[in-house]
Design a protein around this motif. Structure first.
Motif, PDB file in Angstrom:
ATOM      1  N   LEU A   1     -60.908 -33.650 -24.852  1.00 50.67           N
ATOM      2  CA  LEU A   1     -61.424 -35.003 -24.699  1.00 50.67           C
ATOM      3  C   LEU A   1     -62.205 -35.365 -25.953  1.00 50.67           C
ATOM      4  O   LEU A   1     -63.152 -34.669 -26.327  1.00 50.67           O
ATOM      5  N   ALA A   2     -61.795 -36.454 -26.612  1.00 49.45           N
ATOM      6  CA  ALA A   2     -62.432 -36.858 -27.869  1.00 49.45           C
ATOM      7  C   ALA A   2     -62.713 -38.348 -27.851  1.00 49.45           C
ATOM      8  O   ALA A   2     -61.960 -39.134 -27.267  1.00 49.45           O
ATOM      9  N   PHE A   3     -63.804 -38.722 -28.499  1.00 48.60           N
ATOM     10  CA  PHE A   3     -64.192 -40.117 -28.631  1.00 48.60           C
ATOM     11  C   PHE A   3     -64.062 -40.547 -30.087  1.00 48.60           C
ATOM     12  O   PHE A   3     -64.177 -39.718 -30.994  1.00 48.60           O
ATOM     13  N   PRO A   4     -63.839 -41.851 -30.311  1.00 50.21           N
ATOM     14  CA  PRO A   4     -63.856 -42.331 -31.697  1.00 50.21           C
ATOM     15  C   PRO A   4     -65.223 -42.067 -32.319  1.00 50.21           C
ATOM     16  O   PRO A   4     -66.237 -41.997 -31.615  1.00 50.21           O
ATOM     17  N   LYS A   5     -65.260 -41.944 -33.610  1.00 55.13           N
ATOM     18  CA  LYS A   5     -66.518 -41.652 -34.291  1.00 55.13           C
ATOM     19  C   LYS A   5     -67.505 -42.801 -34.191  1.00 55.13           C
ATOM     20  O   LYS A   5     -68.701 -42.599 -34.159  1.00 55.13           O
ATOM     21  N   LYS A   6     -66.972 -44.048 -34.113  1.00 60.18           N
ATOM     22  CA  LYS A   6     -67.845 -45.201 -34.033  1.00 60.18           C
ATOM     23  C   LYS A   6     -67.528 -45.986 -32.774  1.00 60.18           C
ATOM     24  O   LYS A   6     -66.432 -46.487 -32.613  1.00 60.18           O
ATOM     25  N   THR A   7     -68.497 -46.078 -31.880  1.00 58.25           N
ATOM     26  CA  THR A   7     -68.338 -46.876 -30.680  1.00 58.25           C
ATOM     27  C   THR A   7     -69.624 -47.651 -30.428  1.00 58.25           C
ATOM     28  O   THR A   7     -70.702 -47.248 -30.846  1.00 58.25           O
ATOM     29  N   GLU A   8     -69.493 -48.758 -29.734  1.00 59.92           N
ATOM     30  CA  GLU A   8     -70.659 -49.576 -29.443  1.00 59.92           C
ATOM     31  C   GLU A   8     -71.655 -48.836 -28.567  1.00 59.92           C
ATOM     32  O   GLU A   8     -72.856 -49.063 -28.624  1.00 59.92           O
ATOM     33  N   SER A   9     -71.151 -47.926 -27.727  1.00 50.93           N
ATOM     34  CA  SER A   9     -72.039 -47.194 -26.825  1.00 50.93           C
ATOM     35  C   SER A   9     -72.723 -46.028 -27.514  1.00 50.93           C
ATOM     36  O   SER A   9     -73.555 -45.347 -26.918  1.00 50.93           O
ATOM     37  N   GLY A  10     -72.356 -45.779 -28.763  1.00 47.31           N
ATOM     38  CA  GLY A  10     -72.989 -44.702 -29.503  1.00 47.31           C
ATOM     39  C   GLY A  10     -72.377 -43.346 -29.253  1.00 47.31           C
ATOM     40  O   GLY A  10     -72.898 -42.325 -29.694  1.00 47.31           O
ATOM     41  N   LEU A  11     -71.231 -43.298 -28.565  1.00 47.98           N
ATOM     42  CA  LEU A  11     -70.583 -42.019 -28.295  1.00 47.98           C
ATOM     43  C   LEU A  11     -69.854 -41.567 -29.556  1.00 47.98           C
ATOM     44  O   LEU A  11     -68.727 -41.959 -29.823  1.00 47.98           O
ATOM     45  N   GLY A  12     -70.521 -40.768 -30.341  1.00 51.82           N
ATOM     46  CA  GLY A  12     -69.906 -40.277 -31.557  1.00 51.82           C
ATOM     47  C   GLY A  12     -69.556 -38.803 -31.473  1.00 51.82           C
ATOM     48  O   GLY A  12     -68.789 -38.289 -32.254  1.00 51.82           O
ATOM     49  N   LYS A  13     -70.099 -38.145 -30.458  1.00 48.03           N
ATOM     50  CA  LYS A  13     -69.822 -36.716 -30.329  1.00 48.03           C
ATOM     51  C   LYS A  13     -68.599 -36.505 -29.448  1.00 48.03           C
ATOM     52  O   LYS A  13     -68.203 -37.364 -28.669  1.00 48.03           O
ATOM     53  N   ASN A  14     -68.006 -35.343 -29.564  1.00 43.34           N
ATOM     54  CA  ASN A  14     -66.836 -35.004 -28.775  1.00 43.34           C
ATOM     55  C   ASN A  14     -67.206 -33.878 -27.819  1.00 43.34           C
ATOM     56  O   ASN A  14     -67.565 -32.783 -28.253  1.00 43.34           O
ATOM     57  N   PRO A  15     -67.126 -34.147 -26.486  1.00 39.36           N
ATOM     58  CA  PRO A  15     -67.566 -33.153 -25.511  1.00 39.36           C
ATOM     59  C   PRO A  15     -66.833 -31.820 -25.599  1.00 39.36           C
ATOM     60  O   PRO A  15     -67.396 -30.801 -25.258  1.00 39.36           O
ATOM     61  N   GLY A  16     -65.562 -31.818 -26.043  1.00 42.82           N
ATOM     62  CA  GLY A  16     -64.922 -30.537 -26.253  1.00 42.82           C
ATOM     63  C   GLY A  16     -63.710 -30.282 -25.395  1.00 42.82           C
ATOM     64  O   GLY A  16     -62.941 -31.186 -25.095  1.00 42.82           O
ATOM     65  N   ILE A  17     -63.548 -29.031 -24.954  1.00 40.19           N
ATOM     66  CA  ILE A  17     -62.294 -28.527 -24.424  1.00 40.19           C
ATOM     67  C   ILE A  17     -62.418 -28.175 -22.941  1.00 40.19           C
ATOM     68  O   ILE A  17     -63.407 -27.579 -22.512  1.00 40.19           O
ATOM     69  N   LEU A  18     -61.392 -28.528 -22.182  1.00 40.55           N
ATOM     70  CA  LEU A  18     -61.248 -28.103 -20.789  1.00 40.55           C
ATOM     71  C   LEU A  18     -60.128 -27.071 -20.755  1.00 40.55           C
ATOM     72  O   LEU A  18     -59.021 -27.319 -21.241  1.00 40.55           O
ATOM     73  N   THR A  19     -60.396 -25.901 -20.190  1.00 42.01           N
ATOM     74  CA  THR A  19     -59.453 -24.783 -20.241  1.00 42.01           C
ATOM     75  C   THR A  19     -58.973 -24.408 -18.850  1.00 42.01           C
ATOM     76  O   THR A  19     -59.755 -24.370 -17.904  1.00 42.01           O
ATOM     77  N   HIS A  20     -57.676 -24.137 -18.730  1.00 39.59           N
ATOM     78  CA  HIS A  20     -57.124 -23.609 -17.479  1.00 39.59           C
ATOM     79  C   HIS A  20     -55.904 -22.762 -17.794  1.00 39.59           C
ATOM     80  O   HIS A  20     -55.287 -22.890 -18.854  1.00 39.59           O
ATOM     81  N   LYS A  21     -55.553 -21.881 -16.873  1.00 38.66           N
ATOM     82  CA  LYS A  21     -54.444 -20.950 -17.068  1.00 38.66           C
ATOM     83  C   LYS A  21     -53.106 -21.631 -16.780  1.00 38.66           C
ATOM     84  O   LYS A  21     -52.988 -22.436 -15.857  1.00 38.66           O
ATOM     85  N   ARG A  22     -52.100 -21.293 -17.561  1.00 38.11           N
ATOM     86  CA  ARG A  22     -50.750 -21.770 -17.290  1.00 38.11           C
ATOM     87  C   ARG A  22     -50.202 -21.051 -16.061  1.00 38.11           C
ATOM     88  O   ARG A  22     -50.367 -19.838 -15.916  1.00 38.11           O
ATOM     89  N   VAL A  23     -49.547 -21.793 -15.175  1.00 41.56           N
ATOM     90  CA  VAL A  23     -48.937 -21.223 -13.976  1.00 41.56           C
ATOM     91  C   VAL A  23     -47.431 -21.228 -14.168  1.00 41.56           C
ATOM     92  O   VAL A  23     -46.821 -22.289 -14.343  1.00 41.56           O
ATOM     93  N   ALA A  24     -46.825 -20.039 -14.152  1.00 40.15           N
ATOM     94  CA  ALA A  24     -45.390 -19.928 -14.383  1.00 40.15           C
ATOM     95  C   ALA A  24     -44.602 -20.254 -13.119  1.00 40.15           C
ATOM     96  O   ALA A  24     -45.093 -20.129 -11.997  1.00 40.15           O
TER      97      ALA A  24
END
Length: 283
Positions: free
Chosen positions: A201-224
Motif C-alpha cells: 500500500l503506497a500513497f503519492p508523495k504529495k497529497t492535500e491530507s499530508g499523507l506522504g509516508k507509505n505504510p508498507g507491506i501486507l504479507t500472507h502465504k500462497r495457498v497452492a
C-alpha cells in the motif's frame, strides 16, 4: 416484506460485470458486501458467459444505461463507498467517470480489470488511456495486480519471485505507481512466483491530507491448488465495504482488514462443484 429504510445499513455500490458462474464480478461483490453487513447496490457494465475456468462471451451494456443505473441508486441511497471492476470499453469508462465527477462524496475503490489470469488483455489501449486520464484521478484507491501495474507504468517488473528482495521491490514499485497516478495504490503481489505474497500500500508523495509516508507491506502465504477466481473482485469489494461502514474507516485499516478477509477465504474455502473452490464464499 418490510419497507426498506434509507438508514438501515451502510450502502456500497459496485459498478462491474456480471459473472454467470457466480464466482467474480457483481455476484462476488454482493456476497462480500453482505458478509460485511453492508447493503449492496449495482450498476452492471457487461453480461458475461463464464465459469471459473474461463470466459466464452462478453456483452457490454450501453454506456448511458450504465450511468443511469448508478444515478438511480444515488438518487435514493446515501452511498458510503463504491468499487469498479470490469468496465469493458472507453465509452463505459467515460460514463462512469462522469458519474463520479458528479458525486465526489463517494469514496471509490478502482480495481483496474485489464488483464485476465491467462495474460490476455480485457480492454484495448484506448480504454486503458481513458481509464488513466479520466477515472483513476477520481479514485480513493487503485488495486492493480502485477500485470495491470505493468500496463499502467509501461514497464515490466523483473523482480518477481525472489523471496529475499520481493518485499522491497514491490514496495518501490507501488510507490512509483502511486506517484505516477497521483492516487493511493494497493499493488497486489499474487501474480508473483514466491511462496510469500506481498501486497504493498503506497500513497503519492504529495497529497492535500499530508499523507506522504507509505505504510508498507501486507504479507500472507500462497495457498497452492486453490481456485482464486474472483479474489481480486472480493478484495476491492471488501475494502469498499469497510470504507462504507458507519464510521468510514481509514484507508489503511480498510485495506488491512480486507486482505485478512480474502486470505482467510483462500486458506479455508468452501467446496463447490467437486474439486473446485471459490475463495470468497467463506463468510
Amino acid at each position: 416484506m418490510r419497507e426498506f429504510k434509507k438508514n438501515d445499513l451502510p450502502v456500497a455500490l459496485t459498478i462491474a460485470g456480471s459473472d454467470s458462474g457466480g464466482g467474480a464480478g457483481i455476484q462476488a461483490d454482493l456476497l462480500t458486501f453482505a458478509a460485511h453487513g453492508v447493503f449492496g447496490t449495482t450498476a452492471i457494465t457487461a453480461l458475461t458467459a463464464q465459469n471459473p475456468s474461463g470466459v466464452s462471451a462478453v456483452h457490454p451494456v450501453p454506456a448511458a444505461f450504465v450511468r443511469e443505473q448508478a444515478e438511480q441508486v444515488a438518487r435514493f441511497f446515501k452511498i458510503g463507498a463504491a468499487k469498479t471492476g470490469m468496465l469493458a470499453n472507453a465509452e463505459i469508462i467515460c460514463a462512469v467517470a462522469d458519474f463520479f465527477e458528479a458525486h465526489r462524496e463517494i469514496r471509490l475503490v478502482l480495481d483496474p480489470v485489464m488483464i485476465a489470469t491467462s495474460g490476455a488483455k480485457l480492454i484495448d489501449d484506448e480504454a486503458v488511456s481513458v481509464l488513466r486520464e479520466r477515472l483513476i484521478p477520481l479514485a480513493s484507491l487503485v488495486t492493480p495486480n502485477l500485470d495491470e501495474a505493468e500496463v499502467l507504468l509501461g514497464e515490466k517488473f523483473l523482480w518477481r519471485g525472489n523471496a529475499e528482495t520481493d518485499f522491497r521491490d514491490i514496495a518501490e514499485s507501488a510507490e512509483k505507481l502511486a506517484a505516477a497516478l497521483g492516487v493511493p495504490v494497493l499493488l497486489k503481489g499474487g501474480h508473483g512466483n514466491g511462496e510469500d505474497i506481498y501486497d504493498a500500500l503506497a500513497f503519492p508523495k504529495k497529497t492535500e491530507s499530508g499523507l506522504g509516508k507509505n505504510p508498507g507491506i501486507l504479507t500472507h502465504k500462497r495457498v497452492a491448488e486453490t481456485n482464486t477466481h474472483g479474489s481480486g473482485c472480493t478484495l476491492s469489494a471488501a475494502i469498499a465495504a469497510n470504507l462504507a461502514g458507519d464510521d468510514g474507516e481509514n484507508l489503511l485499516d480498510s485495506v488491512s482488514k480486507a486482505v485478512v478477509y480474502v486470505s482467510r477465504g483462500i486458506s479455508n474455502p468452501l467446496p463447490v462443484a467437486g474439486d473446485q473452490f471459490i475463495a470468497h464464499l467463506l463468510v
